[in-house]
Write a protein that holds these residues in place. Structure first.
Motif, PDB file in Angstrom:
ATOM      1  N   ARG A 218       2.238   9.257  -6.081  1.00 54.53           N
ATOM      2  CA  ARG A 218       2.801  10.589  -5.815  1.00 54.53           C
ATOM      3  C   ARG A 218       3.898  10.924  -6.819  1.00 54.53           C
ATOM      4  O   ARG A 218       4.020  12.060  -7.262  1.00 54.53           O
ATOM      5  CB  ARG A 218       3.333  10.667  -4.395  1.00 54.53           C
ATOM      6  N   LYS A 219       4.712   9.927  -7.171  1.00 54.72           N
ATOM      7  CA  LYS A 219       5.755  10.171  -8.166  1.00 54.72           C
ATOM      8  C   LYS A 219       5.123  10.510  -9.508  1.00 54.72           C
ATOM      9  O   LYS A 219       5.579  11.419 -10.201  1.00 54.72           O
ATOM     10  CB  LYS A 219       6.662   8.946  -8.294  1.00 54.72           C
ATOM     11  N   ALA A 220       4.063   9.811  -9.871  1.00 53.78           N
ATOM     12  CA  ALA A 220       3.371  10.106 -11.122  1.00 53.78           C
ATOM     13  C   ALA A 220       2.771  11.507 -11.097  1.00 53.78           C
ATOM     14  O   ALA A 220       2.828  12.234 -12.101  1.00 53.78           O
ATOM     15  CB  ALA A 220       2.285   9.066 -11.381  1.00 53.78           C
ATOM     16  N   PHE A 221       2.224  11.920  -9.947  1.00 56.06           N
ATOM     17  CA  PHE A 221       1.680  13.274  -9.826  1.00 56.06           C
ATOM     18  C   PHE A 221       2.780  14.312  -9.975  1.00 56.06           C
ATOM     19  O   PHE A 221       2.602  15.336 -10.635  1.00 56.06           O
ATOM     20  CB  PHE A 221       0.979  13.457  -8.480  1.00 56.06           C
ATOM     21  N   ARG A 222       3.952  14.053  -9.357  1.00 57.48           N
ATOM     22  CA  ARG A 222       5.071  15.004  -9.463  1.00 57.48           C
ATOM     23  C   ARG A 222       5.570  15.112 -10.901  1.00 57.48           C
ATOM     24  O   ARG A 222       5.853  16.211 -11.387  1.00 57.48           O
ATOM     25  CB  ARG A 222       6.208  14.589  -8.538  1.00 57.48           C
ATOM     26  N   VAL A 223       5.695  13.985 -11.585  1.00 59.13           N
ATOM     27  CA  VAL A 223       6.167  13.998 -12.972  1.00 59.13           C
ATOM     28  C   VAL A 223       5.169  14.742 -13.860  1.00 59.13           C
ATOM     29  O   VAL A 223       5.562  15.554 -14.708  1.00 59.13           O
ATOM     30  CB  VAL A 223       6.399  12.550 -13.472  1.00 59.13           C
ATOM     31  N   THR A 224       3.882  14.492 -13.650  1.00 60.31           N
ATOM     32  CA  THR A 224       2.859  15.176 -14.435  1.00 60.31           C
ATOM     33  C   THR A 224       2.868  16.673 -14.158  1.00 60.31           C
ATOM     34  O   THR A 224       2.735  17.481 -15.088  1.00 60.31           O
ATOM     35  CB  THR A 224       1.471  14.590 -14.118  1.00 60.31           C
ATOM     36  N   ALA A 225       3.051  17.054 -12.913  1.00 64.60           N
ATOM     37  CA  ALA A 225       3.100  18.480 -12.571  1.00 64.60           C
ATOM     38  C   ALA A 225       4.306  19.153 -13.218  1.00 64.60           C
ATOM     39  O   ALA A 225       4.184  20.244 -13.786  1.00 64.60           O
ATOM     40  CB  ALA A 225       3.151  18.655 -11.051  1.00 64.60           C
TER      41      ALA A 225
ATOM     42  N   SER B 232      -2.677  21.657  -9.714  1.00 63.46           N
ATOM     43  CA  SER B 232      -3.479  20.649  -9.026  1.00 63.46           C
ATOM     44  C   SER B 232      -2.691  19.361  -8.821  1.00 63.46           C
ATOM     45  O   SER B 232      -2.735  18.760  -7.748  1.00 63.46           O
ATOM     46  CB  SER B 232      -4.748  20.363  -9.819  1.00 63.46           C
ATOM     47  N   PHE B 233      -1.968  18.925  -9.847  1.00 65.92           N
ATOM     48  CA  PHE B 233      -1.177  17.709  -9.703  1.00 65.92           C
ATOM     49  C   PHE B 233      -0.056  17.892  -8.687  1.00 65.92           C
ATOM     50  O   PHE B 233       0.289  16.971  -7.952  1.00 65.92           O
ATOM     51  CB  PHE B 233      -0.609  17.260 -11.051  1.00 65.92           C
ATOM     52  N   GLN B 234       0.503  19.081  -8.610  1.00 65.21           N
ATOM     53  CA  GLN B 234       1.521  19.356  -7.600  1.00 65.21           C
ATOM     54  C   GLN B 234       0.907  19.275  -6.204  1.00 65.21           C
ATOM     55  O   GLN B 234       1.511  18.732  -5.280  1.00 65.21           O
ATOM     56  CB  GLN B 234       2.139  20.737  -7.834  1.00 65.21           C
ATOM     57  N   ALA B 235      -0.294  19.798  -6.051  1.00 67.68           N
ATOM     58  CA  ALA B 235      -0.982  19.704  -4.750  1.00 67.68           C
ATOM     59  C   ALA B 235      -1.306  18.253  -4.426  1.00 67.68           C
ATOM     60  O   ALA B 235      -1.201  17.831  -3.269  1.00 67.68           O
ATOM     61  CB  ALA B 235      -2.258  20.549  -4.775  1.00 67.68           C
TER      62      ALA B 235
ATOM     63  N   THR C  37       0.825  -1.194   0.000  1.00 73.09           N
ATOM     64  CA  THR C  37       0.000   0.000   0.000  1.00 73.09           C
ATOM     65  C   THR C  37       0.863   1.249   0.000  1.00 73.09           C
ATOM     66  O   THR C  37       0.600   2.201  -0.728  1.00 73.09           O
ATOM     67  CB  THR C  37      -0.937   0.001   1.221  1.00 73.09           C
ATOM     68  N   ILE C  38       1.904   1.260   0.802  1.00 69.75           N
ATOM     69  CA  ILE C  38       2.811   2.410   0.848  1.00 69.75           C
ATOM     70  C   ILE C  38       3.514   2.587  -0.492  1.00 69.75           C
ATOM     71  O   ILE C  38       3.642   3.699  -1.001  1.00 69.75           O
ATOM     72  CB  ILE C  38       3.829   2.245   1.999  1.00 69.75           C
ATOM     73  N   ALA C  39       3.949   1.488  -1.091  1.00 73.19           N
ATOM     74  CA  ALA C  39       4.615   1.566  -2.397  1.00 73.19           C
ATOM     75  C   ALA C  39       3.657   2.084  -3.461  1.00 73.19           C
ATOM     76  O   ALA C  39       4.055   2.877  -4.325  1.00 73.19           O
ATOM     77  CB  ALA C  39       5.155   0.197  -2.783  1.00 73.19           C
ATOM     78  N   MET C  40       2.399   1.669  -3.406  1.00 72.12           N
ATOM     79  CA  MET C  40       1.426   2.154  -4.388  1.00 72.12           C
ATOM     80  C   MET C  40       1.193   3.651  -4.222  1.00 72.12           C
ATOM     81  O   MET C  40       1.101   4.382  -5.203  1.00 72.12           O
ATOM     82  CB  MET C  40       0.113   1.387  -4.243  1.00 72.12           C
ATOM     83  N   MET C  41       1.116   4.119  -2.969  1.00 74.86           N
ATOM     84  CA  MET C  41       0.919   5.552  -2.739  1.00 74.86           C
ATOM     85  C   MET C  41       2.122   6.343  -3.230  1.00 74.86           C
ATOM     86  O   MET C  41       1.977   7.411  -3.821  1.00 74.86           O
ATOM     87  CB  MET C  41       0.654   5.821  -1.262  1.00 74.86           C
TER      88      MET C  41
END
Length: 134
Positions: free
Chosen positions: A32-39, A83-86, A24-28
């Motif tokens: 988060r890494k995907a959100f950072r890359v997208t941002a 938004s993705f950064q947030a 679960t932690i690895a999935m989160m």
């Protein structure tokens, strides 16, 4: 030897089920890494989408209206990247998708001043090119 039928085998609060699963932690963290890359991509793409169409009148001297649409959309991309950064910085156990509740209306609202700014800047560049070549 502790009796397996009693709870004395584990001290209070240290049941194996009480600890978060590593998966679960690895999935989160992956999300988060995907959100950072997208941002990051959005913060790069938005200025490029806004400034690159200004080269059209500089190179060709013509007015090209889809360029204003691209420049306007850059504002929505900027709001989406924010938004993705947030979402990347939500605390563990939080709901990162809740940021979309404010991002979608904010992106729609940002299109109005973005479109006006795009039109005014593009018109100024076209006018400057026209007067420079006249």
């Amino acid at each position: 030897m502790p009796d397996p039928s009693t709870n004395d085998a584990f001290p209070s609060g240290s049941w194996p089920e009480a600890e978060p699963e590593q998966r679960t932690i690895a999935m989160m963290n992956t999300r988060r890494k995907a959100f950072r890359v997208t941002a990051r991509a959005g913060f790069i793409v938005a200025p490029v989408m806004f400034l690159l169409p200004l080269l059209i009148p500089l190179l060709s001297g013509d007015y090209y209206s889809p360029a204003i649409i691209c420049m306007t959309a850059a504002w929505a991309v900027l709001v989406s990247a924010t938004s993705f950064q947030a979402m990347a910085h939500t605390k563990a156990g939080g709901h990162p998708w809740l940021h979309q509740l404010w991002a979608v209306p904010a992106a729609i609202i940002a299109l109005f001043p973005g479109g006006l700014a795009a039109f005014l800047l593009y018109a100024a560049v076209v006018q400057a090119v026209y007067h420079a070549t006249k």
